[in-house]
Design an enzyme around this catalytic site. Structure first.
Site, PDB file in Angstrom:
ATOM      1  N   ASP A  10       6.636  18.705   5.320  1.00  0.00           N
ATOM      2  CA  ASP A  10       6.195  17.651   4.404  1.00  0.00           C
ATOM      3  C   ASP A  10       6.399  18.133   2.973  1.00  0.00           C
ATOM      4  O   ASP A  10       5.949  19.214   2.613  1.00  0.00           O
ATOM      5  CB  ASP A  10       4.726  17.304   4.637  1.00  0.00           C
ATOM      6  CG  ASP A  10       4.364  15.907   4.137  1.00  0.00           C
ATOM      7  OD1 ASP A  10       4.828  15.555   3.037  1.00  0.00           O
ATOM      8  OD2 ASP A  10       3.635  15.189   4.838  1.00  0.00           O
ATOM      9  N   SER A  17      -4.728   7.711  -1.911  1.00  0.00           N
ATOM     10  CA  SER A  17      -4.291   6.590  -1.074  1.00  0.00           C
ATOM     11  C   SER A  17      -3.984   7.012   0.354  1.00  0.00           C
ATOM     12  O   SER A  17      -3.870   6.170   1.243  1.00  0.00           O
ATOM     13  CB  SER A  17      -3.057   5.919  -1.692  1.00  0.00           C
ATOM     14  OG  SER A  17      -1.954   6.810  -1.708  1.00  0.00           O
ATOM     15  N   ASN A  18      -3.853   8.331   0.601  1.00  0.00           N
ATOM     16  CA  ASN A  18      -3.568   8.818   1.954  1.00  0.00           C
ATOM     17  C   ASN A  18      -4.816   8.895   2.832  1.00  0.00           C
ATOM     18  O   ASN A  18      -4.716   8.845   4.061  1.00  0.00           O
ATOM     19  CB  ASN A  18      -2.964  10.227   1.911  1.00  0.00           C
ATOM     20  CG  ASN A  18      -1.725  10.353   1.056  1.00  0.00           C
ATOM     21  OD1 ASN A  18      -1.536  11.364   0.373  1.00  0.00           O
ATOM     22  ND2 ASN A  18      -0.875   9.344   1.061  1.00  0.00           N
ATOM     23  N   LEU A  19      -5.975   9.028   2.212  1.00  0.00           N
ATOM     24  CA  LEU A  19      -7.128   9.553   2.932  1.00  0.00           C
ATOM     25  C   LEU A  19      -7.722   8.608   3.961  1.00  0.00           C
ATOM     26  O   LEU A  19      -8.415   9.046   4.879  1.00  0.00           O
ATOM     27  CB  LEU A  19      -8.212   9.981   1.931  1.00  0.00           C
ATOM     28  CG  LEU A  19      -7.766  11.064   0.932  1.00  0.00           C
ATOM     29  CD1 LEU A  19      -8.915  11.440   0.018  1.00  0.00           C
ATOM     30  CD2 LEU A  19      -7.232  12.292   1.656  1.00  0.00           C
ATOM     31  N   LYS A  34       0.599  18.844   0.995  1.00  0.00           N
ATOM     32  CA  LYS A  34       0.018  18.449   2.273  1.00  0.00           C
ATOM     33  C   LYS A  34       0.116  19.555   3.314  1.00  0.00           C
ATOM     34  O   LYS A  34      -0.771  19.686   4.172  1.00  0.00           O
ATOM     35  CB  LYS A  34       0.705  17.185   2.786  1.00  0.00           C
ATOM     36  CG  LYS A  34       0.293  15.924   2.040  1.00  0.00           C
ATOM     37  CD  LYS A  34       0.948  14.694   2.657  1.00  0.00           C
ATOM     38  CE  LYS A  34       0.478  13.427   1.955  1.00  0.00           C
ATOM     39  NZ  LYS A  34       1.125  12.209   2.504  1.00  0.00           N
ATOM     40  N   ASN A  79      10.319   6.415   7.270  1.00  0.00           N
ATOM     41  CA  ASN A  79      11.561   5.844   6.737  1.00  0.00           C
ATOM     42  C   ASN A  79      12.685   6.047   7.742  1.00  0.00           C
ATOM     43  O   ASN A  79      12.658   6.975   8.553  1.00  0.00           O
ATOM     44  CB  ASN A  79      11.924   6.487   5.392  1.00  0.00           C
ATOM     45  CG  ASN A  79      12.183   7.978   5.507  1.00  0.00           C
ATOM     46  OD1 ASN A  79      13.293   8.400   5.804  1.00  0.00           O
ATOM     47  ND2 ASN A  79      11.150   8.791   5.309  1.00  0.00           N
ATOM     48  N   CYS A 136       5.622   0.887   3.622  1.00  0.00           N
ATOM     49  CA  CYS A 136       4.187   0.948   3.867  1.00  0.00           C
ATOM     50  C   CYS A 136       3.422   0.536   2.616  1.00  0.00           C
ATOM     51  O   CYS A 136       2.396  -0.132   2.681  1.00  0.00           O
ATOM     52  CB  CYS A 136       3.802   2.356   4.303  1.00  0.00           C
ATOM     53  SG  CYS A 136       2.052   2.576   4.694  1.00  0.00           S
ATOM     54  N   CYS A 293      12.363 -19.252   5.831  1.00  0.00           N
ATOM     55  CA  CYS A 293      11.122 -18.700   5.292  1.00  0.00           C
ATOM     56  C   CYS A 293      10.640 -19.643   4.194  1.00  0.00           C
ATOM     57  O   CYS A 293      10.869 -20.857   4.273  1.00  0.00           O
ATOM     58  CB  CYS A 293      11.325 -17.272   4.795  1.00  0.00           C
ATOM     59  SG  CYS A 293      12.476 -17.116   3.407  1.00  0.00           S
TER      60      CYS A 293
END
Length: 335
Positions: A10, A17-19, A34, A79, A136, A293
């Site tokens: 990583d 925002s990851n937690l 990380k 990705n 994401c 759409c």
């Protein structure tokens, strides 16, 4: 679980925002690499585990050297270039790949590149066109979903290490968190797979950014209407004239469910754009498909993907349901 050595690849740092979903980390680790945060957490659980840190981005230049050190590879990439890179490297190295992917409220898991089993390319020979699948950051993900799919990956890894049970080789497990439902798709090995088939054409790692059609960072991204313009279109007037003649092509709505509830065209099938790859088997490749759409941008991306993946008769409804409401049926609600 008794695994003595764990390698972590990583290049990122811990962010707030990851937690909510990456619970290996905590607020005390914010701003740290990380790999270091993960190492400290794993060591706190079991100091006898050897944690090898690879604080780099996995690339074609380093993938084989890193992955060859380990018995099983767990792919949790977010990705497409990395997914294809990991897949190809595992096939070339003969390493099983415990695969997991998540998107919004849905997850997938399988085991690829195992002996006599299919690889990721057997399901997805080519990546979707750039921009088809939101990132994401754009689409979000239910915070508990990575833990569910990650635990499935860990389960498959333990079974692979111990040589017990029936693994997900040849099966793709799809999890729908909103319905709390699992479904299973059989995944046969593709005899013409360019990587794991009997006559492989991919014998070394390639430039996966280029393979996935991603432009260099300094190049401007294509505008949505430019992407849509690459897809064959049908106008609302043409579609209405065909309806009046009793000629009704198959209608595919790629908007979100809430939009579909507001207004829709009669007789359509709803498959939101983010679910198209996982649900494309619900479509008939021999039928003409008109994709629509709201304004025609998302349907343009969907049409390009479908035509690139075995649906040659897909066409994009130019202007979407908004133009249909303006020019054909003013009684329809607009939003």
């Amino acid at each position: 679980a008794g695994v003595g050595t764990i390698g972590i690849v990583d290049c990122d740092d811990v962010d707030a925002s990851n937690l909510q979903r990456q619970i290996l980390h905590d607020t005390a680790g914010m701003g740290r690499p990380k790999v270091e945060s993960a190492r400290d957490r794993l060591k706190a659980i079991n100091p006898n585990v050897s944690v090898e840190m690879h604080h780099v981005r996995l690339t074609s230049a380093n993938a084989l050297g890193i992955l060859e050190r380990y018995d099983v590879v767990l792919d949790g990439a977010d990705n497409f270039p990395t997914r294809y890179l990991v897949n190809d490297a595992c096939v070339l190295l003969g390493k099983p790949n415990a695969f997991g992917a998540i998107f919004r409220f849905e997850g997938q898991a399988s085991v690829f590149a195992a002996k006599n089993g299919p690889c990721y390319r057997c399901i997805y020979p080519e990546p979707p066109p750039p921009g088809l699948v939101p990132s994401c950051a754009e689409a979000g993900v239910l915070g508990v979903l990575p833990g569910i799919i990650g635990t499935i990956q860990a389960t498959e890894t333990i079974k692979l290490v111990l040589g017990i049970g029936e693994t997900l080789v040849g099966r793709l497990l799809v999890y729908d968190a909103l319905r709390m439902a699992f479904r299973e798709l059989k995944v046969p090995k593709d005899p013409d797979c360019p990587v794991c088939g009997p006559r492989p054409t991919v014998r070394e790692l390639v430039d996966y950014e280029a393979f996935c059609g991603l432009k260099p960072a300094e190049a401007p991204a294509a505008e949505p209407d430019e992407i849509g313009a690459l897809s064959p279109t049908i106008t609302v007037e043409e579609l209405k004239a065909r309806w009046d003649r009793g000629d009704r092509p198959f209608l595919l709505d790629v908007r979100e469910a809430v939009e579909h509830q507001l207004v829709r065209l009669e007789g359509d099938l709803l498959i939101p754009l983010g679910e198209l790859i996982a649900r494309q088997q619900e479509l008939d490749p021999d039928r003409e498909i008109v994709v629509y759409c709201h304004h025609g941008n998302r349907s343009g991306r969907a049409t390009a993907y479908l035509r690139h993946n075995g649906f040659p008769h897909a066409r994009n409804l130019r202007g979407g349901i908004e133009e249909w409401a303006v020019k054909i049926d003013p009684s329809l609600p607009r939003y």
